[in-house]
Design a protein around this motif. Sequence first.
Motif, PDB file in Angstrom:
ATOM      1  N   GLY A   1      43.197  67.527  59.020  1.00 49.93           N
ATOM      2  CA  GLY A   1      42.192  66.460  59.145  1.00 49.93           C
ATOM      3  C   GLY A   1      42.417  65.522  60.313  1.00 49.93           C
ATOM      4  O   GLY A   1      41.581  64.664  60.597  1.00 49.93           O
ATOM      5  N   ARG A   2      43.500  65.671  60.997  1.00 48.12           N
ATOM      6  CA  ARG A   2      43.789  64.701  62.075  1.00 48.12           C
ATOM      7  C   ARG A   2      43.154  65.143  63.393  1.00 48.12           C
ATOM      8  O   ARG A   2      42.892  66.321  63.603  1.00 48.12           O
ATOM      9  CB  ARG A   2      45.299  64.573  62.293  1.00 48.12           C
ATOM     10  N   LYS A   3      42.927  64.125  64.238  1.00 49.57           N
ATOM     11  CA  LYS A   3      42.493  64.420  65.599  1.00 49.57           C
ATOM     12  C   LYS A   3      43.712  64.435  66.512  1.00 49.57           C
ATOM     13  O   LYS A   3      43.880  65.315  67.347  1.00 49.57           O
ATOM     14  CB  LYS A   3      41.520  63.312  66.035  1.00 49.57           C
ATOM     15  N   THR A   4      44.561  63.413  66.335  1.00 47.64           N
ATOM     16  CA  THR A   4      45.719  63.236  67.221  1.00 47.64           C
ATOM     17  C   THR A   4      46.973  62.938  66.404  1.00 47.64           C
ATOM     18  O   THR A   4      46.889  62.256  65.391  1.00 47.64           O
ATOM     19  CB  THR A   4      45.517  61.996  68.135  1.00 47.64           C
ATOM     20  N   ILE A   5      48.094  63.413  66.865  1.00 47.28           N
ATOM     21  CA  ILE A   5      49.374  62.988  66.294  1.00 47.28           C
ATOM     22  C   ILE A   5      49.723  61.653  66.949  1.00 47.28           C
ATOM     23  O   ILE A   5      49.761  61.552  68.180  1.00 47.28           O
ATOM     24  CB  ILE A   5      50.474  64.031  66.576  1.00 47.28           C
ATOM     25  N   VAL A   6      49.936  60.635  66.114  1.00 42.38           N
ATOM     26  CA  VAL A   6      50.253  59.302  66.642  1.00 42.38           C
ATOM     27  C   VAL A   6      51.762  59.113  66.543  1.00 42.38           C
ATOM     28  O   VAL A   6      52.308  58.771  65.489  1.00 42.38           O
ATOM     29  CB  VAL A   6      49.483  58.212  65.867  1.00 42.38           C
ATOM     30  N   PHE A   7      52.422  59.347  67.640  1.00 40.59           N
ATOM     31  CA  PHE A   7      53.888  59.391  67.642  1.00 40.59           C
ATOM     32  C   PHE A   7      54.503  58.000  67.554  1.00 40.59           C
ATOM     33  O   PHE A   7      55.478  57.765  66.837  1.00 40.59           O
ATOM     34  CB  PHE A   7      54.351  60.088  68.929  1.00 40.59           C
ATOM     35  N   GLY A   8      53.908  57.040  68.288  1.00 43.85           N
ATOM     36  CA  GLY A   8      54.511  55.705  68.404  1.00 43.85           C
ATOM     37  C   GLY A   8      54.673  55.402  69.876  1.00 43.85           C
ATOM     38  O   GLY A   8      54.621  56.303  70.715  1.00 43.85           O
TER      39      GLY A   8
ATOM     40  N   ALA B   1      56.225  52.369  65.559  1.00 45.40           N
ATOM     41  CA  ALA B   1      55.987  53.728  65.061  1.00 45.40           C
ATOM     42  C   ALA B   1      55.487  53.630  63.621  1.00 45.40           C
ATOM     43  O   ALA B   1      55.520  52.549  63.019  1.00 45.40           O
ATOM     44  CB  ALA B   1      57.267  54.553  65.113  1.00 45.40           C
ATOM     45  N   ASN B   2      55.051  54.726  63.100  1.00 41.54           N
ATOM     46  CA  ASN B   2      54.595  54.776  61.712  1.00 41.54           C
ATOM     47  C   ASN B   2      55.472  55.714  60.895  1.00 41.54           C
ATOM     48  O   ASN B   2      56.102  56.630  61.445  1.00 41.54           O
ATOM     49  CB  ASN B   2      53.148  55.282  61.657  1.00 41.54           C
ATOM     50  N   ALA B   3      55.466  55.489  59.581  1.00 41.42           N
ATOM     51  CA  ALA B   3      56.217  56.381  58.688  1.00 41.42           C
ATOM     52  C   ALA B   3      55.631  57.786  58.748  1.00 41.42           C
ATOM     53  O   ALA B   3      56.369  58.768  58.717  1.00 41.42           O
ATOM     54  CB  ALA B   3      56.195  55.847  57.264  1.00 41.42           C
ATOM     55  N   ILE B   4      54.309  57.889  58.824  1.00 50.82           N
ATOM     56  CA  ILE B   4      53.716  59.215  59.018  1.00 50.82           C
ATOM     57  C   ILE B   4      52.830  59.207  60.257  1.00 50.82           C
ATOM     58  O   ILE B   4      52.261  58.190  60.625  1.00 50.82           O
ATOM     59  CB  ILE B   4      52.976  59.746  57.769  1.00 50.82           C
ATOM     60  N   LYS B   5      52.745  60.341  60.888  1.00 46.54           N
ATOM     61  CA  LYS B   5      52.171  60.413  62.242  1.00 46.54           C
ATOM     62  C   LYS B   5      50.710  60.883  62.265  1.00 46.54           C
ATOM     63  O   LYS B   5      50.100  60.895  63.327  1.00 46.54           O
ATOM     64  CB  LYS B   5      52.987  61.378  63.130  1.00 46.54           C
TER      65      LYS B   5
ATOM     66  N   LEU C   1      47.404  56.247  69.647  1.00 48.94           N
ATOM     67  CA  LEU C   1      48.357  55.144  69.778  1.00 48.94           C
ATOM     68  C   LEU C   1      48.443  54.378  68.463  1.00 48.94           C
ATOM     69  O   LEU C   1      47.423  54.196  67.777  1.00 48.94           O
ATOM     70  CB  LEU C   1      47.911  54.181  70.884  1.00 48.94           C
ATOM     71  N   ALA C   2      49.641  53.904  68.138  1.00 47.94           N
ATOM     72  CA  ALA C   2      49.836  53.174  66.881  1.00 47.94           C
ATOM     73  C   ALA C   2      49.299  51.748  66.995  1.00 47.94           C
ATOM     74  O   ALA C   2      49.416  51.110  68.040  1.00 47.94           O
ATOM     75  CB  ALA C   2      51.325  53.131  66.532  1.00 47.94           C
ATOM     76  N   PHE C   3      48.705  51.279  65.920  1.00 52.40           N
ATOM     77  CA  PHE C   3      48.261  49.892  65.793  1.00 52.40           C
ATOM     78  C   PHE C   3      47.382  49.426  66.957  1.00 52.40           C
ATOM     79  O   PHE C   3      47.744  48.500  67.691  1.00 52.40           O
ATOM     80  CB  PHE C   3      49.478  48.958  65.624  1.00 52.40           C
ATOM     81  N   VAL C   4      46.254  50.093  67.113  1.00 46.75           N
ATOM     82  CA  VAL C   4      45.290  49.656  68.137  1.00 46.75           C
ATOM     83  C   VAL C   4      43.970  49.178  67.531  1.00 46.75           C
ATOM     84  O   VAL C   4      43.092  48.725  68.253  1.00 46.75           O
ATOM     85  CB  VAL C   4      45.016  50.780  69.175  1.00 46.75           C
TER      86      VAL C   4
END
Length: 255
Positions: free
Chosen positions: A91-98, A150-154, A122-125
């Motif tokens: 279901g994701r579009k992008t992996i948000v690494f941090g 970063a996030n706990a899950i990407k 990008l995280a937290f945008v």
Amino acid sequence: MTKVPDDVRLDLGERARYFAELTDVGVPRSALGAPTVATAESTGRARIASAPKPQRPPAAPVLTTEGAELRDLEAVRAWIGDCQRCKLAGGRKTIVFGQGNPQAALMFVGEAPGADEDEQGLAFVGRAGQLLTDIIEKGLKIPRKDVYIANAIKCRPPQNRNPEPDEILSCQPFLEKQIALVRPKVLVGLGKFSAQWLFKSMEPISRLRGRIGDYDGIKVVPTFHPAYLLRNPGAKKDVWEDMKVVRRLLAGDEP
Ligand code: URA
């Protein structure tokens, strides 16, 4: 995907073992240790305040579960690859690494990407990210680019639902490696899931807040998630109290 029976009540360390057995991903070292939690009371405020500034603990070699060495964050991102390790991949579009300063003294750990983060990678945008920027720049007086986030899950959970244990466990080795490489002085756990993960505890955020945890020798300050603050602006004063603790820890003073 293996389903965990509803009646299984395990703490995070036990869960890690449980899922490691089920998924054969190997048990991350930090998932097995007993939690150590220092309270302001137990540390003795006056005595510690005059203690010498703590040194940053030496970084341990950072390895993948297969034993390959990871020298930097780019190597961790490459290790994640086009991840298909859990059910969020579809279901994701992008992996948000941090993103942020790879040598930051301060690192924030959020929960999971939302729609804006999934879109931009990008995280937290999004809106919660704007508030996090204010907390960092107006509250802590630190440029956002100087911290690591970063996030706990990407990957974004569908409809922004809560992350599930198998998803957190799938991403756990990546967050562990990010923390090991950045090796900040202070980690801030944003919201229930990251605070519980960093404390290796299932206690609610309301009980974790106000304590200082220890993650592999790094101080942990749990606080409310910015998305919660958007719904409950009255809790901003509590977050401000937590950020004052962060400031003191960064300055080398034990609150
Ligand atoms: N909420 C999170 O926990 N992380 C993000 O990156 C965005 C919103």
